[in-house]
Design an enzyme around this catalytic site. Sequence first.
Site, mmCIF file in Angstrom:
data_model
loop_
_atom_site.group_PDB
_atom_site.id
_atom_site.type_symbol
_atom_site.label_atom_id
_atom_site.label_comp_id
_atom_site.label_asym_id
_atom_site.label_seq_id
_atom_site.Cartn_x
_atom_site.Cartn_y
_atom_site.Cartn_z
ATOM 1 N N THR B 86 0.855 -1.197 0.000
ATOM 2 C CA THR B 86 0.000 0.000 0.000
ATOM 3 C C THR B 86 0.884 1.237 0.000
ATOM 4 O O THR B 86 0.684 2.164 -0.794
ATOM 5 C CB THR B 86 -0.946 -0.002 1.217
ATOM 6 O OG1 THR B 86 -1.782 -1.161 1.143
ATOM 7 C CG2 THR B 86 -1.799 1.254 1.264
ATOM 8 N N CYS B 340 -22.403 -9.016 0.476
ATOM 9 C CA CYS B 340 -22.656 -9.227 1.892
ATOM 10 C C CYS B 340 -21.371 -9.419 2.673
ATOM 11 O O CYS B 340 -21.351 -9.299 3.882
ATOM 12 C CB CYS B 340 -23.557 -10.437 2.086
ATOM 13 S SG CYS B 340 -25.194 -10.159 1.432
HETATM 14 C C1 LIG Z 1 -2.607 -6.394 -5.702
HETATM 15 C C2 LIG Z 1 -2.373 -5.856 -4.328
HETATM 16 N N1 LIG Z 1 -1.829 -4.645 -4.178
HETATM 17 C C3 LIG Z 1 -1.588 -4.125 -2.963
HETATM 18 C C4 LIG Z 1 -1.900 -4.811 -1.809
HETATM 19 C C5 LIG Z 1 -1.620 -4.180 -0.475
HETATM 20 O O1 LIG Z 1 -0.476 -4.739 0.102
HETATM 21 P P1 LIG Z 1 -0.085 -4.511 1.614
HETATM 22 O O2 LIG Z 1 -1.021 -5.348 2.406
HETATM 23 O O3 LIG Z 1 1.321 -4.968 1.723
HETATM 24 O O4 LIG Z 1 -0.230 -3.059 1.920
HETATM 25 C C6 LIG Z 1 -2.475 -6.086 -1.932
HETATM 26 C C7 LIG Z 1 -2.871 -6.854 -0.738
HETATM 27 O O5 LIG Z 1 -3.931 -6.680 -0.168
HETATM 28 C C8 LIG Z 1 -2.720 -6.613 -3.215
HETATM 29 O O6 LIG Z 1 -3.274 -7.815 -3.368
#
Ligand SMILES: Cc1ncc(COP(=O)(O)O)c(C=O)c1O
Lengths: 138, 416
Positions: B86, B340
């Site tokens: 993220t 849901c």
């Molecule tokens: C494609 C993708 N991008 C980004 C993330 C975010 O990663 P992180 O949990 O390391 O912040 C995830 C996981 O939820 C993901 O699957």
Amino acid sequence: MAYSEKVIDHYNNPRNVGQLDKAASEVGTGLVGAPECGDVMRLQIRVNPETQIIEEAKFKTFGCGSAIASSSLATEWVKGKTVEEALEIKNTEIVKELALPPVKIHCSVLAEDAIRAAIGDWKKKNGVAEAAEAAAAH
Amino acid sequence: MKIQSNVAVPAGVQLPIYMDNHATSPLDPRVLEAMLPYLTNKFGNAASRNHSFGWEAEQAVETAREQIARLIGATAKEIIFTSGATESNNLALKGIAEMYRERGNHIITQVTEHKAILDTCKRLEKQGYRVTYLPVKADGLIDIDDLKRAMDDKTILVSIMYANNEIGVIQPIAEIGKLCHEKGVLFHTDAVQAVGKIPVNVIADNIDVLSLSGHKIYGPKGVGALYVRRRNPRVQIAAQIDGGGHERGMRSGTLNVPGIVGLGKACEIAQEEMTSEAARLTGLRDRLKAKLEAELDYIHVNGNMEHHLPGNLNMSFVYVEGESLLMGINDIAVSSGSACTSATLEPSYVLKALGLGDDVAHSSIRFGLGRFNTEAEVDYVAAKVIDVVKKLRELSPLYEMVKEGIDLTKIEWAAH
Ligand SMILES: Cc1ncc(COP(=O)(O)O)c(C=O)c1O
């Protein structure tokens, strides 16, 4: 999401699953909800023409566990009641009985709708609506 | 009728079964072992330059940088540590947008990206950037011609994920990278689901910036990395967190040494075992699919199966609502595209982007097979899903109506 024990019980052992003959005059059918909303309930009742007592109720539901439980409970509650008594059932009572969380209240609303729709269908078939309204006018 | 009855549990299978490895993966014991010293006596700050505690920590961090770089065909200096993907995605998009503002303000991404990309783009739009969200075809792949058409002289960045976290579809990354380089546009990819699972090479794929995360590859949570290309072109990123100037000034903050060591070890293991693991997971995935397809009607796979992650299977069990299915298979951890099960009460936007109706999106389940799943588990999962789907269909008015030949689209549903 955690489910209440009663939801789990109704989900696991749904009561009165099945189908009644839609065409029969003593049967009322309610089909409510929509597939794209994620829930569809069909509730059917068989009413004794003499006593107006709901002697049998059946349901089938496409929906989440709470929707299944709400409709299963609705069939239990309408059975043995007269149609007028059954119309008294409120969605809030279903919410309370099943301890539904706020996001699942629409499931109980749908179950109430299903009861009303089934009774409405039965009334229409049997010309009861006018009689009831006429009675109310007195 | 009883929805949950006892499906025989094969010998050696422990319940509950975890089959949601796209959400997160368990820590590999070998990773934990590598991390432990850095959680105990090797506690130094990697930025401490004047004693052995610091040197030891710095050494461990540099080893991890090498391990990560090797897995994706990069050099160690091109790896920036973050708190996860993220943050990597935020840093990549915001950092590039800010740094290249004078060159242009246009960014291209696609509709099936993770929220960490989409919501970052939405914020950039508020700040005056223009974002094009490319659609995907019914199989989840973007159309390269759409991308070509979307590019203009203000385009500074293309961000297209390597593999999708819901449907496992792998985008034509090398082709996208080549096009970006021809046009002089930077190319970022969220490769969280691809790294360690399938071969990823930043040189061959012409990737300029790449996000990855520890906890999807049997490493720890809360640690990730951003690959930032240093040559042809040299990519510049404006820091989004200011402070002590760690990570070549791009990301300040004392390094999470144990996490980084774990991420490095996870990458090393993934590299060594990728070929055999991918073959095994593809086999398990195909076994699961074949078993479900042999017993159930009205099911279909979501996403292109040819360009697909080994461990992913996303299936719609039409006329059964996803959450009710999850409830019936509650000794198996998978996830659903059903509204849901989501906080927003909206069905999966990824599935909707494929053109699936809400009703079918509500009926989808994502199976995420991983390193620790076994064939016996797959057999149990298949048997259990088949059993519960059949019962829920006995309970489904829609299934009954379809079986009677009623066209559901012709019914006037009272939407609520
Ligand atoms: C494609 C993708 N991008 C980004 C993330 C975010 O990663 P992180 O949990 O390391 O912040 C995830 C996981 O939820 C993901 O699957």
